[in-house]
Enzyme design. Structure first.
Site, PDB file in Angstrom:
ATOM      1  N   ASP A  67       0.525  -1.570  -0.021  1.00  0.00           N
ATOM      2  CA  ASP A  67       0.370  -0.207   0.153  1.00  0.00           C
ATOM      3  C   ASP A  67       0.578   1.180  -0.476  1.00  0.00           C
ATOM      4  OD1 ASP A  67      -3.308  -0.898   0.726  1.00  0.00           O
ATOM      5  OD2 ASP A  67      -2.200  -1.691   2.099  1.00  0.00           O
ATOM      6  N   ASP A  73      -1.063   8.852   3.920  1.00  0.00           N
ATOM      7  CA  ASP A  73      -1.871   8.128   4.858  1.00  0.00           C
ATOM      8  C   ASP A  73      -0.672   8.328   5.942  1.00  0.00           C
ATOM      9  OD1 ASP A  73      -4.058   7.485   4.441  1.00  0.00           O
ATOM     10  OD2 ASP A  73      -3.836   5.973   3.505  1.00  0.00           O
ATOM     11  N   ARG A  92       1.094  -1.219   7.660  1.00  0.00           N
ATOM     12  CA  ARG A  92       0.994  -0.624   6.897  1.00  0.00           C
ATOM     13  C   ARG A  92       2.013   0.424   7.619  1.00  0.00           C
ATOM     14  NH1 ARG A  92      -2.590   3.124   3.509  1.00  0.00           N
ATOM     15  NH2 ARG A  92      -0.888   3.904   3.161  1.00  0.00           N
ATOM     16  N   HIS A 164     -11.929   6.701   5.189  1.00  0.00           N
ATOM     17  CA  HIS A 164     -11.325   7.565   5.495  1.00  0.00           C
ATOM     18  C   HIS A 164     -12.158   9.087   5.602  1.00  0.00           C
ATOM     19  CE1 HIS A 164      -7.055   5.987   4.272  1.00  0.00           C
ATOM     20  NE2 HIS A 164      -7.099   5.659   5.472  1.00  0.00           N
ATOM     21  N   CYS A 252      -5.294  10.515  -1.507  1.00  0.00           N
ATOM     22  CA  CYS A 252      -4.109   9.513  -1.090  1.00  0.00           C
ATOM     23  C   CYS A 252      -2.798   9.188  -1.740  1.00  0.00           C
ATOM     24  CB  CYS A 252      -5.215   8.411  -1.336  1.00  0.00           C
ATOM     25  SG  CYS A 252      -6.570   7.985  -0.581  1.00  0.00           S
TER      26      CYS A 252
HETATM   27  N1  GLY Z   1      -5.510   0.425   0.699  1.00  0.00           N
HETATM   28  C1  GLY Z   1      -5.462   1.308   1.195  1.00  0.00           C
HETATM   29  C2  GLY Z   1      -5.760   1.336   1.878  1.00  0.00           C
HETATM   30  O1  GLY Z   1      -6.275   0.680   2.439  1.00  0.00           O
HETATM   31  O2  GLY Z   1      -5.280   1.492   3.101  1.00  0.00           O
END
Ligand code: GLY
Length: 267
Positions: A67, A73, A92, A164, A252
């Protein structure tokens, strides 16, 4: 330092890894996500950022982080300071270090010590910071963001049905936000002029303001493009359908540093 890049706002992006097909999605992507198509679309996105007045800095991609292209993010930038987040999805969390290294020559960088935040939940508009309480951003993260942003006011907003906050709300100019009812209560966006975006897909409200005053809109949302034009703005469009299938929107795909920052042509 070149004249052309000496005083341009900066956008930081991260290239698409081959592992993109394994990124986090709310529902399985069918057919599987295509990293090659995503790379073509990402190149188009970067071109639009540059045409719209950003100098673009690229962070090396990371195969272990499918990601990582959704770089927004990982960091919240306020003026000349950046807060490296702790993203809400455990897969992440390792994305932030490389982003911090890229931002460090430009900004004062600090890291969150408690809570989780996805930058996609952080909307800077009208001189304040709205932050979504979502599946990815928790109350401890909001508290950390509030400390980071002080004295700028931080307003928590309960996210309804979107990943989000910015999956369904984004700024189109200094006073105005596009809003889809799936994202949050309209009244939570107090002090803003709120323009509702119709249709089934909240991401239709996700746009990026560009430094030249134009607004970047996803090509698969022509009604949003018309709406933004009706609000008096010039529109640029770009195809980002492969990122939409991966639950990502236009915002994003970059971390945007809007204040004037000196950037060397070698950056
Ligand atoms: N695929 C983006 C997320 O879920 O953060």
């Amino acid at each position: 330092m070149s004249e052309s890049t000496a005083h341009r706002p900066v956008a930081v992006v991260r290239n698409v890894p081959d592992s993109f097909a394994s990124c986090v999605t709310a529902r399985p992507a069918i057919p599987p996500l295509d990293p090659l198509l995503a790379r073509v679309q990402h190149a188009g996105y970067v071109s639009m950022l540059e045409e719209g007045g950003f100098s673009v800095i690229r962070v090396s991609t990371a195969e272990e982080h499918p990601d990582c292209v959704f770089i927004e993010d990982t960091a919240v930038v306020l003026g000349r300071r950046a807060l490296l987040t702790s993203p809400g999805h455990p897969t992440r969390r390792g994305e932030t270090a490389a982003v911090g290294a890229a931002l460090a020559p430009l900004l004062e960088v600090e890291s969150m010590r408690e809570g989780t935040i996805d930058g996609g939940d952080v909307l800077q508009a009208g001189g304040r910071v709205f932050v979504g309480l979502s599946r990815r951003t928790d109350p401890a993260g909001v508290a950390a963001l509030t400390r980071f942003c002080a004295p700028v006011e931080v307003i928590p907003v309960r996210v309804r049905d979107t990943l989000h906050l910015k999956s369904g709300v984004s700024a189109v100019d200094a006073e105005t936000v596009l809003w889809h009812p799936a994202a949050c209560d309209r009244d939570d966006l107090e002090g803003m002029s709120v323009v509702e975006v119709a249709g089934d897909d909240p991401e239709a409200a996700n746009v990026v303001r560009l430094p030249d005053g134009s607004v970047l809109v996803a090509a698969h949302f022509p009604a949003t493009a018309e709406l933004v034009v009706s609000l008096g703005h010039r529109v640029r469009t770009v195809g980002v359908s492969e990122f939409a299938r991966a639950d990502g929107g236009l915002t994003c795909l970059s971390v945007r540093l809007r204040s004037v920052i000196a950037v060397s042509s070698a950056s």
